[in-house]
Design a protein around this motif. Structure first.
Motif: not given
Length: 137
Positions: A89-98
């Motif tokens: 979830a943390a990785n996806l959250d970062s990718l969504y921010d990008y």
């Protein structure tokens, strides 16, 4: 004649039909399917933004990009498990921010490449999601 005959134009009718169809899909969808619909909706909005960018229609481009951003930020990001406790979830959250930053850049700079990057990332995520979770019956 006391009342004017007013018939909606074809574009309005088609749009209304699509809206009802989408609403029906959303109301009857599983949580897994809702994520797929969010990916699809964001990608459609990016496609519309790309079209408006090519046509030089700044207001409609901004509207489409803002719609895509809302679907990513208020839909996909909000659906994540707790990013503080879940590494995926943390990785996806970062990718969504990008992706959101790419959409902001596309809007501010009229940057077609940034739209393409956001769309490609969403397409990859959508494909992975559908393969792993939202398999057709």
């Amino acid at each position: 004649m006391a009342y004017a005959s007013r018939r909606p134009d074809a574009t309005y009718s088609v749009r209304s039909y699509k809206d009802v169809g989408l609403e029906t899909q959303v109301l009857s969808a599983s949580p897994e399917r809702l994520i797929s619909l969010l990916y699809s909706g964001a990608r459609v909005a990016i496609g519309q933004a790309r079209h408006h960018l090519e046509e030089g229609n700044i207001a409609e481009r901004a509207k489409a990009i803002n719609h895509a951003m809302r679907l990513v930020d208020e839909g996909l990001k909000q659906a994540l498990a707790n990013p503080e406790e879940d590494k995926l979830a943390a990785n996806l959250d970062s990718l969504y921010d990008y992706i959101l930053r790419q959409l902001v850049n596309a809007n501010i700079k009229s940057d077609a490449a940034a739209l393409e990057t956001a769309d490609r990332l969403l397409a990859d995520l959508q494909e992975a999601w559908q393969t792993a979770v939202d398999r057709p019956a």
